[in-house]
Design a protein around this motif. Structure first.
Motif: not given
Length: 389
Positions: A187-192, A258-266, A301-302, A339-341
């Motif tokens: 729900p953070l990055y897509f609002k269906p 968590r998702m922000k950091k993982q996205f930056e890593n990706a 959403l970015g 989706g885990g750490y």
């Protein structure tokens, strides 16, 4: 109850669904294990007017979790199930009946196809597939028996992004239910519901839980689908238990960090891989060199999940080369889910009904999940393994 119009998303994530005053001041909703819930009197029991009636329908833990997810996705309702698969099943059984037709995007999660082909077929429900990159042919597949279109964006394994506005427009003309698997974006990055989609399903096992230790699913919905979802859920009672809902609720509170950091890593990993001689292509729409990057910018959403696929230059198309790459990694566990750490990798062999695109790369594709490790360490690990091929 927190006012979603008053606060920004990070504040909602922290506080949504948390009602400490109802639990003697404890910050987190305590675990409520139980089947029987007592009524205050006979009339309340007869009319089922109490907040909780039976443990399999809801409890304070599933209620807290569903309230948080509902607010984040701007939904009219949310039901918590015991896995991602049962969330998919709930969404489909709610809107389909014997004799109906379901249209599936060809790039959906493989278990979704299994549910359609091996379970719904027994109920007399037909399934047909459409190519997510050829929406012009979707309209031709719609018949009087068609009731719903189920899709993922981005798709499983191959990460195609659909033109959502066009798909919803096509479905609206025939009054079809639209269902999206929104697990990758969350729900953070897509609002269906902003785009007119009726139902959104989540394998909460992934980013919502975030620690690879709990199974959980969620189904959110708009007012049009509300009665269908809630009636079917009440019949099936495929609900999560209080302990798992508690753990998922705890994971939800840190999903944005968590998702922000993982996205930056990706993205950093993609920058490295895109210049490596052994990489043919990266399938990760947020990366500017990937397919469907423009559609990702239009609808998302970015940010998004840190799950991607890569195509390796395997001259001989032999499975040993793919195995060597995967086995040569030290920081990437070999396993399903994501989706885990932690970072993960697995060989993939996409099977499609409507395209032969991926048959060009036999024994050459791997799915990678980027975790919370230091990006430099992940890059070094990937580079070392690729260099050995």
């Amino acid at each position: 109850m927190i006012d979603k119009k008053k606060y920004k998303e990070s504040t909602l994530i922290t506080h949504a669904g948390q009602n400490s005053s109802e639990h003697f001041g404890f910050v987190n909703t305590p675990v409520y294990r139980g089947s029987t819930v007592l009524s205050e009197n006979s009339k309340q029991f007869r009319e089922r007017t109490s907040r909780y009636f039976y443990g399999s329908k809801s409890n304070p833990n599933t209620e807290s979790l569903s309230e948080g997810i509902k607010l984040l996705e701007n939904a009219d309702g949310c039901k918590i199930t015991n896995s991602g698969r049962t969330a998919i099943l709930l969404s489909l059984l709610s809107v389909l009946n014997t004799g109906d037709q379901l249209i599936l995007s060809d790039n959906v999660y493989e278990p979704t196809k299994q549910i359609a082909e091996k379970f719904l077929s027994k109920m007399g429900i037909e399934t047909v597939y459409f190519n997510p990159k050829d929406l012009g042919k979707l309209e031709d597949k719609i018949t009087k028996r068609t009731k719903a279109v189920f899709f993922e964006s981005p798709g499983s394994l191959t990460f195609e992004i659909l033109d959502i506005n066009k798909l919803v427009s096509i479905c609206s003309k025939s009054n079809l239910f639209t269902i999206i698997d929104n697990t990758w974006a969350t729900p953070l990055y897509f609002k269906p519901f902003k785009y007119g989609i009726d139902i959104s399903v989540h394998a909460g096992t992934k980013y919502m839980v975030g620690h690879s230790d709990v199974f959980m699913g969620a189904v959110t919905y708009n007012k049009r689908a509300q009665a269908y979802i809630e009636e079917t859920f009440d019949i099936l009672r495929i609900s999560s238990n209080a302990d798992d809902a508690y753990m998922a609720n705890r994971g939800l509170r840190t999903i944005n960090v968590r998702m922000k950091k993982q996205f930056e890593n990706a993205l950093r990993v993609c920058e490295f891989l895109s210049d490596h001689k052994k990489i043919i292509e990266i399938l990760y729409p947020p990366f500017y060199r990937s397919r469907d990057h423009d559609l990702w910018k239009k609808y998302f959403l970015g940010g998004g999940g840190s799950l991607m696929s890569i195509i390796i230059d395997n001259e001989n198309n032999d499975i040993e080369t793919l195995d060597k790459f995967i086995d040569g990694l030290s920081l990437f566990g070999i396993g399903a889910s994501w989706g885990g750490y932690e970072s993960l990798v697995m060989p993939i062999f996409p099977k499609r009904e409507t395209t032969k695109e991926w048959l060009k790369y036999p024994n050459s594709m791997a799915r990678i999940h980027i975790g919370l490790e230091d990006a430099d360490d992940l890059i070094q690990d990937l580079g070392s393994s690729l260099d050995s091929l």
